[in-house]
Write an enzyme that holds these catalytic residues in place. Sequence first.
Site, PDB file in Angstrom:
ATOM      1  N   HIS A  82       0.832  -1.212   0.000  1.00  0.00           N
ATOM      2  CA  HIS A  82       0.000   0.000   0.000  1.00  0.00           C
ATOM      3  C   HIS A  82       0.861   1.253   0.000  1.00  0.00           C
ATOM      4  O   HIS A  82       1.874   1.316   0.689  1.00  0.00           O
ATOM      5  CB  HIS A  82      -0.920   0.024   1.230  1.00  0.00           C
ATOM      6  CG  HIS A  82      -2.047  -0.951   1.115  1.00  0.00           C
ATOM      7  ND1 HIS A  82      -1.854  -2.306   1.197  1.00  0.00           N
ATOM      8  CD2 HIS A  82      -3.362  -0.769   0.877  1.00  0.00           C
ATOM      9  CE1 HIS A  82      -3.013  -2.919   1.024  1.00  0.00           C
ATOM     10  NE2 HIS A  82      -3.942  -2.016   0.821  1.00  0.00           N
ATOM     11  N   PRO A  83       0.399   2.268  -0.735  1.00  0.00           N
ATOM     12  CA  PRO A  83       1.129   3.540  -0.711  1.00  0.00           C
ATOM     13  C   PRO A  83       0.844   4.280   0.589  1.00  0.00           C
ATOM     14  O   PRO A  83      -0.200   4.064   1.208  1.00  0.00           O
ATOM     15  CB  PRO A  83       0.496   4.302  -1.881  1.00  0.00           C
ATOM     16  CG  PRO A  83      -0.909   3.794  -1.929  1.00  0.00           C
ATOM     17  CD  PRO A  83      -0.826   2.336  -1.537  1.00  0.00           C
ATOM     18  N   SER A  99      -6.388   3.909  -5.597  1.00  0.00           N
ATOM     19  CA  SER A  99      -5.706   4.655  -4.528  1.00  0.00           C
ATOM     20  C   SER A  99      -5.874   6.151  -4.714  1.00  0.00           C
ATOM     21  O   SER A  99      -6.075   6.887  -3.740  1.00  0.00           O
ATOM     22  CB  SER A  99      -4.204   4.357  -4.546  1.00  0.00           C
ATOM     23  OG  SER A  99      -3.953   3.181  -3.862  1.00  0.00           O
ATOM     24  N   GLU A 102      -9.272   7.107  -3.577  1.00  0.00           N
ATOM     25  CA  GLU A 102      -9.407   6.991  -2.124  1.00  0.00           C
ATOM     26  C   GLU A 102      -8.771   8.198  -1.431  1.00  0.00           C
ATOM     27  O   GLU A 102      -9.351   8.772  -0.499  1.00  0.00           O
ATOM     28  CB  GLU A 102      -8.792   5.662  -1.658  1.00  0.00           C
ATOM     29  CG  GLU A 102      -9.669   4.479  -2.050  1.00  0.00           C
ATOM     30  CD  GLU A 102      -8.951   3.143  -2.190  1.00  0.00           C
ATOM     31  OE1 GLU A 102      -9.596   2.187  -2.618  1.00  0.00           O
ATOM     32  OE2 GLU A 102      -7.743   3.063  -1.893  1.00  0.00           O
ATOM     33  N   GLN A 103      -7.591   8.582  -1.906  1.00  0.00           N
ATOM     34  CA  GLN A 103      -6.900   9.717  -1.278  1.00  0.00           C
ATOM     35  C   GLN A 103      -7.629  11.025  -1.577  1.00  0.00           C
ATOM     36  O   GLN A 103      -7.696  11.921  -0.733  1.00  0.00           O
ATOM     37  CB  GLN A 103      -5.443   9.767  -1.753  1.00  0.00           C
ATOM     38  CG  GLN A 103      -4.703   8.482  -1.427  1.00  0.00           C
ATOM     39  CD  GLN A 103      -3.237   8.689  -1.067  1.00  0.00           C
ATOM     40  OE1 GLN A 103      -2.816   9.764  -0.656  1.00  0.00           O
ATOM     41  NE2 GLN A 103      -2.453   7.631  -1.187  1.00  0.00           N
ATOM     42  N   PHE A 134       1.223   3.103   7.506  1.00  0.00           N
ATOM     43  CA  PHE A 134      -0.050   3.359   8.181  1.00  0.00           C
ATOM     44  C   PHE A 134      -1.183   3.183   7.165  1.00  0.00           C
ATOM     45  O   PHE A 134      -1.184   3.821   6.120  1.00  0.00           O
ATOM     46  CB  PHE A 134      -0.070   4.785   8.732  1.00  0.00           C
ATOM     47  CG  PHE A 134      -1.423   5.202   9.240  1.00  0.00           C
ATOM     48  CD1 PHE A 134      -1.944   4.648  10.398  1.00  0.00           C
ATOM     49  CD2 PHE A 134      -2.180   6.147   8.555  1.00  0.00           C
ATOM     50  CE1 PHE A 134      -3.199   5.021  10.876  1.00  0.00           C
ATOM     51  CE2 PHE A 134      -3.432   6.537   9.019  1.00  0.00           C
ATOM     52  CZ  PHE A 134      -3.944   5.970  10.172  1.00  0.00           C
ATOM     53  N   ALA A 137      -8.765   3.097   5.888  1.00  0.00           N
ATOM     54  CA  ALA A 137      -9.595   3.178   4.678  1.00  0.00           C
ATOM     55  C   ALA A 137      -9.902   4.654   4.422  1.00  0.00           C
ATOM     56  O   ALA A 137     -10.790   5.233   5.039  1.00  0.00           O
ATOM     57  CB  ALA A 137     -10.864   2.359   4.839  1.00  0.00           C
TER      58      ALA A 137
HETATM   59  N1  GUN Z   1      -2.798   3.625   2.405  1.00  0.00           N
HETATM   60  C1  GUN Z   1      -3.391   4.066   3.500  1.00  0.00           C
HETATM   61  N2  GUN Z   1      -4.720   4.146   3.338  1.00  0.00           N
HETATM   62  C2  GUN Z   1      -4.977   3.741   2.097  1.00  0.00           C
HETATM   63  C3  GUN Z   1      -6.178   3.597   1.346  1.00  0.00           C
HETATM   64  O1  GUN Z   1      -7.300   3.858   1.768  1.00  0.00           O
HETATM   65  N3  GUN Z   1      -6.017   3.133   0.113  1.00  0.00           N
HETATM   66  C4  GUN Z   1      -4.802   2.837  -0.398  1.00  0.00           C
HETATM   67  N4  GUN Z   1      -4.747   2.379  -1.629  1.00  0.00           N
HETATM   68  N5  GUN Z   1      -3.674   2.965   0.271  1.00  0.00           N
HETATM   69  C5  GUN Z   1      -3.758   3.412   1.517  1.00  0.00           C
END
Ligand code: GUN
Length: 183
Positions: A82-83, A99, A102-103, A134, A137
Amino acid sequence: MTLVSSRTTAATHSLAAINRMDSTAFAAAFGKVYEHSAWIAERAFALRPASGFTSRAVLHAALVATVHSATEDEQVELLRAHPELAGKEAAAGTLTADSMQEQAVAGLSAMNAEGVSHLRALNRLYREKFGFPFIIAARDNTQAAIFGTLDARLHNTRAMELHNALAQVGEIARLRLLDLIAE
Ligand code: GUN
């Protein structure tokens, strides 16, 4: 202001279509549900009941069970795929489409420079302590909630954070499945 939907793309597969998929098609459809970790969908295919998945939640449970029964090394590898939030992939434009959405939903792509450096400093402390990034979601959270949760989770033990991070990865998968399965 641009509003970003919490669902990233149109739902694409019906349960009937999913239940007709062979293992290759299943992995192609659901490989991206876990960030850079298609091995989870590949293994979860074996958990499809003979009569098929009866709901999105049942399919999600098969994915979660697959993660649960993986070795700890594999679980840590999944977390490390995960990034970081507002991290170097976001700056370089190399995030996956999921991602990036989500960000953006959490307001992280619109954060000012001070916020980015604060979040990066906390992310660094977290990774140094636990050995993985870390994970929260992001789609479920605001910027303020992310900072508050990160501050609080820094005080946990590694075992607690392995548990929390895997639970969050399961939640990210659940949200991604909303986009992929019509029910
Ligand atoms: N790294 C930390 N939180 C997230 C997230 O919600 N999605 C992704 N892809 N990477 C994360």
